[in-house]
Scaffold this active site. Structure first.
Site, PDB file in Angstrom:
ATOM      1  N   SER A  81       0.863  -1.177   0.000  1.00 45.14           N
ATOM      2  CA  SER A  81       0.000   0.000   0.000  1.00 45.14           C
ATOM      3  C   SER A  81       0.894   1.219   0.000  1.00 45.14           C
ATOM      4  CB  SER A  81      -0.897   0.048   1.245  1.00 45.14           C
ATOM      5  OG  SER A  81      -1.922  -0.898   1.156  1.00 45.14           O
ATOM      6  N   GLU A  88       0.361  18.266  -7.674  1.00 45.73           N
ATOM      7  CA  GLU A  88      -0.965  18.337  -8.299  1.00 45.73           C
ATOM      8  C   GLU A  88      -1.963  17.383  -7.657  1.00 45.73           C
ATOM      9  OE1 GLU A  88       2.325  19.410 -11.054  1.00 45.73           O
ATOM     10  OE2 GLU A  88       1.912  17.611  -9.874  1.00 45.73           O
ATOM     11  N   SER A  89      -1.628  16.640  -6.626  1.00 43.32           N
ATOM     12  CA  SER A  89      -2.482  15.781  -5.810  1.00 43.32           C
ATOM     13  C   SER A  89      -1.801  14.459  -5.491  1.00 43.32           C
ATOM     14  CB  SER A  89      -3.882  15.579  -6.380  1.00 43.32           C
ATOM     15  OG  SER A  89      -4.725  15.114  -5.338  1.00 43.32           O
ATOM     16  N   HIS A  94      -2.918  -0.018  -3.764  1.00 43.90           N
ATOM     17  CA  HIS A  94      -3.100  -1.081  -2.774  1.00 43.90           C
ATOM     18  C   HIS A  94      -3.130  -2.381  -3.561  1.00 43.90           C
ATOM     19  CE1 HIS A  94      -4.142   2.062   0.079  1.00 43.90           C
ATOM     20  NE2 HIS A  94      -4.892   2.556  -0.890  1.00 43.90           N
ATOM     21  N   CYS A 109      -4.620  17.654 -10.614  1.00 43.05           N
ATOM     22  CA  CYS A 109      -5.140  18.970 -10.949  1.00 43.05           C
ATOM     23  C   CYS A 109      -4.146  19.656 -11.883  1.00 43.05           C
ATOM     24  CB  CYS A 109      -5.291  19.806  -9.674  1.00 43.05           C
ATOM     25  SG  CYS A 109      -6.295  19.017  -8.415  1.00 43.05           S
TER      26      CYS A 109
END
Length: 150
Positions: A81, A88-89, A94, A109
Site C-alpha cells: 500500500s 498536483e495531488s 493497494h 489537478c
C-alpha cells in the site's frame, strides 16, 4: 453555501484571472481529474521496487510533480500500500498479490494528463482485465450552463 449551491458555484473574477488553478477544458471548469482503477490478473504486485518505478514512470508521463513516495510492504502476503504525493495531488496503490489484484487511484489537478499515467501503469502491471472510472472533481459550471443563464 450549501453543497448543492457549490455544485454550480462560479467565481467569475477568479475564473477570468485563473487564480484558483481550476481547469477549463472542453467547456467544463473543474478542480481535477480523478481516475479509479481496478486491475485484475496483474504481475509484480509484491515487488516494491517495481511498484515504485511504475509510480515514478506514471508521474513523469502525466507531467505531474513528485513530492514524496511512501510504500509499505505487508507480510506474509506481500501486498503493498502506498501513495505518491504530487504537487498536483496524488496516486495511491493497494495490492493483493494473492488475488493478482491492484486498486489504484489517480487524482491530478492543473496542467497534467492523468490518462497518460494509466497506460504506463497498465504496461507495468500487465492486467488482463481493467475497470476504470473517470470523475471530474470540483465540477462547477459548464460553458452550456453559463450560456443558458438569463
Amino acid at each position: 453555501m450549501t453543497q448543492q449551491a457549490w455544485q454550480h458555484y462560479i467565481d467569475k473574477n477568479k475564473q477570468q484571472n485563473n487564480e484558483d488553478l481550476f481547469i477549463l477544458r472542453d467547456g467544463k471548469t473543474y478542480a481535477g481529474t480523478h481516475l479509479i482503477l481496478d486491475f485484475w490478473d496483474c504481475q509484480h504486485l509484491d515487488n516494491i521496487a517495481s511498484i515504485e518505478k511504475a509510480l515514478r514512470d506514471a508521474i513523469k508521463s502525466s507531467g505531474a510533480t513528485l513530492l514524496h513516495i511512501h510504500l509499505h510492504h505487508f507480510t506474509p502476503n506481500g501486498g503493498v500500500s502506498g501513495v505518491a504525493v504530487l504537487a498536483e495531488s496524488h496516486i495511491s496503490i493497494h495490492t493483493w498479490p494473492e488475488r493478482a489484484y491492484a486498486a489504484l487511484d489517480i487524482f491530478m489537478c492543473g496542467d497534467t494528463q492523468p490518462e497518460k499515467a494509466v497506460d504506463v501503469l497498465k504496461q507495468a502491471f500487465k492486467p488482463t482485465h481493467t475497470d476504470i472510472k473517470h470523475h471530474l472533481r470540483g465540477l462547477t459550471q459548464t460553458t452550456e450552463d453559463i450560456e443558458q443563464q438569463p
